[in-house]
Design an enzyme around this catalytic site. Structure first.
Site, PDB file in Angstrom:
ATOM      1  CG  ASN A  48      -1.701   1.243   1.405  1.00 19.62           C
ATOM      2  OD1 ASN A  48      -1.793   2.053   0.486  1.00 19.62           O
ATOM      3  ND2 ASN A  48      -2.287   1.414   2.587  1.00 19.62           N
ATOM      4  CE  LYS A  97      -0.136   3.325   4.614  1.00 19.34           C
ATOM      5  NZ  LYS A  97      -0.111   3.461   6.061  1.00 19.34           N
ATOM      6  CG  HIS A 130      -5.964   2.321   4.890  1.00 22.58           C
ATOM      7  ND1 HIS A 130      -5.564   3.230   5.839  1.00 22.58           N
ATOM      8  CD2 HIS A 130      -4.965   1.413   4.791  1.00 22.58           C
ATOM      9  CE1 HIS A 130      -4.361   2.883   6.288  1.00 22.58           C
ATOM     10  NE2 HIS A 130      -3.981   1.778   5.666  1.00 22.58           N
ATOM     11  CD  GLU A 189      -2.909   5.708   6.560  1.00 19.57           C
ATOM     12  OE1 GLU A 189      -2.835   5.720   5.312  1.00 19.57           O
ATOM     13  OE2 GLU A 189      -2.038   5.190   7.278  1.00 19.57           O
ATOM     14  CD  GLU A 219      -3.907  -2.135   7.029  1.00 23.97           C
ATOM     15  OE1 GLU A 219      -2.803  -2.433   6.565  1.00 23.97           O
ATOM     16  OE2 GLU A 219      -4.472  -1.062   6.777  1.00 23.97           O
ATOM     17  N   GLY A 245       2.128   2.322  10.667  1.00 28.62           N
ATOM     18  CA  GLY A 245       3.134   3.366  10.521  1.00 28.62           C
ATOM     19  C   GLY A 245       3.816   3.752  11.829  1.00 28.62           C
ATOM     20  CB  SER A 256       4.615  -1.810  12.071  1.00 31.14           C
ATOM     21  OG  SER A 256       4.207  -0.478  12.312  1.00 31.14           O
ATOM     22  N   GLY A 260       2.637  -1.195   4.232  1.00 29.07           N
ATOM     23  CA  GLY A 260       2.784   0.203   3.865  1.00 29.07           C
ATOM     24  C   GLY A 260       4.239   0.564   3.645  1.00 29.07           C
ATOM     25  N   GLY A 261       4.856   1.140   4.675  1.00 30.39           N
ATOM     26  CA  GLY A 261       6.224   1.650   4.567  1.00 30.39           C
ATOM     27  C   GLY A 261       7.201   0.691   3.912  1.00 30.39           C
TER      28      GLY A 261
HETATM   29  P1  PGA Z   1       2.528   0.267   7.567  1.00 28.73           P
HETATM   30  O1  PGA Z   1       1.113   0.551   6.865  1.00 28.73           O
HETATM   31  O2  PGA Z   1       3.023  -1.049   7.056  1.00 28.73           O
HETATM   32  O3  PGA Z   1       3.388   1.425   7.134  1.00 28.73           O
HETATM   33  O4  PGA Z   1       2.287   0.247   9.042  1.00 28.73           O
HETATM   34  C1  PGA Z   1       0.207  -0.490   6.633  1.00 28.73           C
HETATM   35  C2  PGA Z   1      -1.065   0.052   6.023  1.00 28.73           C
HETATM   36  O5  PGA Z   1      -1.518   1.122   6.438  1.00 28.73           O
HETATM   37  O6  PGA Z   1      -1.647  -0.558   5.116  1.00 28.73           O
END
Ligand code: PGA
Length: 249
Positions: free
Chosen positions: A9, A11, A95, A97, A165, A171, A210, A231-232
């Site tokens: 992802n 973002k 999501h 966010e 999640e 994050g 994470s 994500g990251g």
């Molecule tokens: P993250 O994000 O791996 O950076 O924690 C995961 C996500 O929001 O899908």
């Protein structure tokens, strides 16, 4: 056992210069019916170029959200049909966010998931509790209500993916423990079996929050974890592929 799905992802990250990273990721995802599926959910601006650049590889491309409607007067929004037209096969909906930044409720998420299905995309429907909800002992209650409200009526078990999640793990570098992940994934599986019968056993449930090359192996081994939403660590080809390789073990 459902086929494992390793999904990135991105973002709101990635200019065209990042296409090189996507090309490198695609080079590590085999064309196969049995290996884990590799997917990158990208900013809409990159989807078409990413698809063109990686055609012929095993990598699939997805969007990060879609509007409930097919077209019309919704400035700045994007429809499932547009994502599909650009080369997407999946789309993330709900999501945390977007739930937080754009006020997307369970019922809006269900409409988006329905729009995805109508537009020929597989929705990845996200659920997850906040830290306050976890501290209040409400995790399973919150998840059950999000699952009930966010899966659209009429969706087939084989047409959707769920992502768990925990908001506090996204994050933050703070990963849920294998016990916490196992408990929630088991609960989601039970809800899916209640809703879909035997077919509920085939719905993929991804963990997200994470995930990185160091913890992926352990997380992917937890019961009812059928992949990850990353994500990251999906922004760098080396990290994403290291996670993918753990899934392929
Ligand atoms: P993250 O994000 O791996 O950076 O924690 C995961 C996500 O929001 O899908």
């Amino acid at each position: 056992m459902p086929r494992t799905l390793v999904a990135g992802n991105w973002k709101m990250n990635g200019l065209r210069a990042a296409l090189i990273e996507i090309e490198q990721i695609a080079a590590g995802i085999p064309v196969s019916e049995t290996a884990p599926e590799g997917l990158l959910c990208l900013p809409a601006t990159l989807i078409h170029s990413a698809r063109a650049l990686t055609d012929g590889s095993g990598l699939k491309i997805g969007g990060e959200t879609c509007h409930p409607k097919e077209k019309g007067a919704h400035t700045g929004d994007i429809s499932a049909e547009m994502l599909r037209d650009a080369g997407a096969e999946y789309v993330i909906v709900g999501h945390s966010e977007r739930r937080a930044d754009h006020g997307e409720t369970d019922s809006i998420v269900a409409d988006q998931a329905l729009a995805a299905l109508r537009g020929g995309l597989t929705p990845i429907i996200c659920v997850g509790e906040t830290l306050a909800e976890r501290d209040a002992g409400q995790v399973l209650e919150v998840i059950a209500s999000q699952i009930a409200g966010s899966i659209p009526d009429g969706a087939g078990a084989d047409e959707i993916v769920i992502a768990y999640e925990p908001v506090w793990a996204i994050g933050t570098g703070r990963v849920a423990s294998v016990e916490q992940i196992g408990e929630v994934h088991g609960a989601i599986r039970a809800l899916l079996v209640k809703k879909f019968g035997e077919k509920g056993k085939g719905v993929r449930i991804l963990y997200g929050g994470s995930m990185n090359p160091a913890n992926a192996g352990e997380i992917l081994n937890v019961g009812d974890v059928n992949g990850g939403l990353i994500g990251g660590a999906s922004l760098k080809a080396a990290d994403f592929l290291a996670i993918y390789q753990q899934a392929a073990l």
